[in-house]
Write a protein that holds these residues in place. Sequence first.
Motif, PDB file in Angstrom:
ATOM      1  N   HIS A  33      37.886  44.889  32.019  1.00  0.00           N
ATOM      2  CA  HIS A  33      38.393  46.256  32.206  1.00  0.00           C
ATOM      3  C   HIS A  33      37.778  47.205  31.175  1.00  0.00           C
ATOM      4  CE1 HIS A  33      41.127  49.397  33.464  1.00  0.00           C
ATOM      5  NE2 HIS A  33      41.437  49.599  32.205  1.00  0.00           N
TER       6      HIS A  33
ATOM      7  N   SER B  35      35.374  50.345  32.119  1.00  0.00           N
ATOM      8  CA  SER B  35      35.741  51.699  31.699  1.00  0.00           C
ATOM      9  C   SER B  35      34.666  52.328  30.820  1.00  0.00           C
ATOM     10  CB  SER B  35      37.070  51.680  30.938  1.00  0.00           C
ATOM     11  OG  SER B  35      38.105  51.241  31.766  1.00  0.00           O
TER      12      SER B  35
ATOM     13  N   ARG C   8      31.092  52.668  33.066  1.00  0.00           N
ATOM     14  CA  ARG C   8      31.153  53.066  34.478  1.00  0.00           C
ATOM     15  C   ARG C   8      30.022  54.026  34.858  1.00  0.00           C
ATOM     16  NH1 ARG C   8      36.503  54.147  35.084  1.00  0.00           N
ATOM     17  NH2 ARG C   8      36.740  52.028  35.794  1.00  0.00           N
TER      18      ARG C   8
ATOM     19  N   ASN D  84      42.945  42.522  43.045  1.00  0.00           N
ATOM     20  CA  ASN D  84      42.259  43.728  42.565  1.00  0.00           C
ATOM     21  C   ASN D  84      41.052  43.988  43.466  1.00  0.00           C
ATOM     22  OD1 ASN D  84      39.994  42.189  41.616  1.00  0.00           O
ATOM     23  ND2 ASN D  84      41.043  41.824  39.677  1.00  0.00           N
ATOM     24  N   ALA D  85      40.344  45.074  43.225  1.00  0.00           N
ATOM     25  CA  ALA D  85      39.234  45.481  44.100  1.00  0.00           C
ATOM     26  C   ALA D  85      38.142  44.420  44.173  1.00  0.00           C
ATOM     27  CB  ALA D  85      38.654  46.803  43.626  1.00  0.00           C
TER      28      ALA D  85
ATOM     29  N   ALA E 122      47.557  51.842  45.439  1.00  0.00           N
ATOM     30  CA  ALA E 122      46.957  51.726  44.107  1.00  0.00           C
ATOM     31  C   ALA E 122      45.831  50.707  44.073  1.00  0.00           C
ATOM     32  CB  ALA E 122      48.019  51.422  43.073  1.00  0.00           C
ATOM     33  N   ALA E 123      45.574  50.168  42.909  1.00  0.00           N
ATOM     34  CA  ALA E 123      44.417  49.299  42.700  1.00  0.00           C
ATOM     35  C   ALA E 123      44.653  47.872  43.178  1.00  0.00           C
ATOM     36  CB  ALA E 123      44.031  49.287  41.229  1.00  0.00           C
ATOM     37  N   VAL E 124      45.913  47.456  43.210  1.00  0.00           N
ATOM     38  CA  VAL E 124      46.205  46.079  43.600  1.00  0.00           C
ATOM     39  C   VAL E 124      46.831  46.075  44.992  1.00  0.00           C
ATOM     40  CG1 VAL E 124      47.433  43.979  42.960  1.00  0.00           C
ATOM     41  CG2 VAL E 124      46.519  45.446  41.185  1.00  0.00           C
ATOM     42  N   LYS E 125      46.096  45.475  45.944  1.00  0.00           N
ATOM     43  CA  LYS E 125      46.520  45.468  47.340  1.00  0.00           C
ATOM     44  C   LYS E 125      46.499  44.044  47.894  1.00  0.00           C
ATOM     45  CE  LYS E 125      44.420  49.975  48.084  1.00  0.00           C
ATOM     46  NZ  LYS E 125      43.460  50.736  48.850  1.00  0.00           N
TER      47      LYS E 125
END
Length: 149
Positions: free
Chosen positions: A58, A62, A65, A112-113, A137-140
């Motif tokens: 992460h 960040s 990117r 996560n993605a 959101a980011a977690v699906k």
Amino acid sequence: MTAQDHVTEFVAKVVKDMGLNLEAQVETTADGTRINLAGDGAEALLARRGEGLQALQHIVDSAFRKQLGDQRLLVDCMDFRRGKDNELRQMAKFLAEKAKTSGTEQNIGPLNAYERRLVHLAVAEVPGVTSESIGDAAVKTVTITAVKR
């Protein structure tokens, strides 16, 4: 110096500052660039199902990117993520086959993605099924369904 070199140098410095004696090896794969960490203290990144490794990923995502753009860069330690990725692909294919034979939709997640991408690619290899990300959101969650004929 390339963006990959900057990231590798950054990762090496972060783990050194953590007091870990890990060496960073860069590998280019079809999925992108992978920085593999190995050495004494690796278990610190892998404790609690790889939470430290996820946090490091992460931070790298960040911090770099803009420099990396669409280029994929993955931080791994002792092939922990490679193993988890393979397990996830196998589970996705298993659930795809189950959805196809039973006609019942199958769910996998939350993911996560990066994990969702792996699942969608694995499901795409199984004819007769589709996959869709569901959630906020980011977690699906990924839902795998048989294609109706």
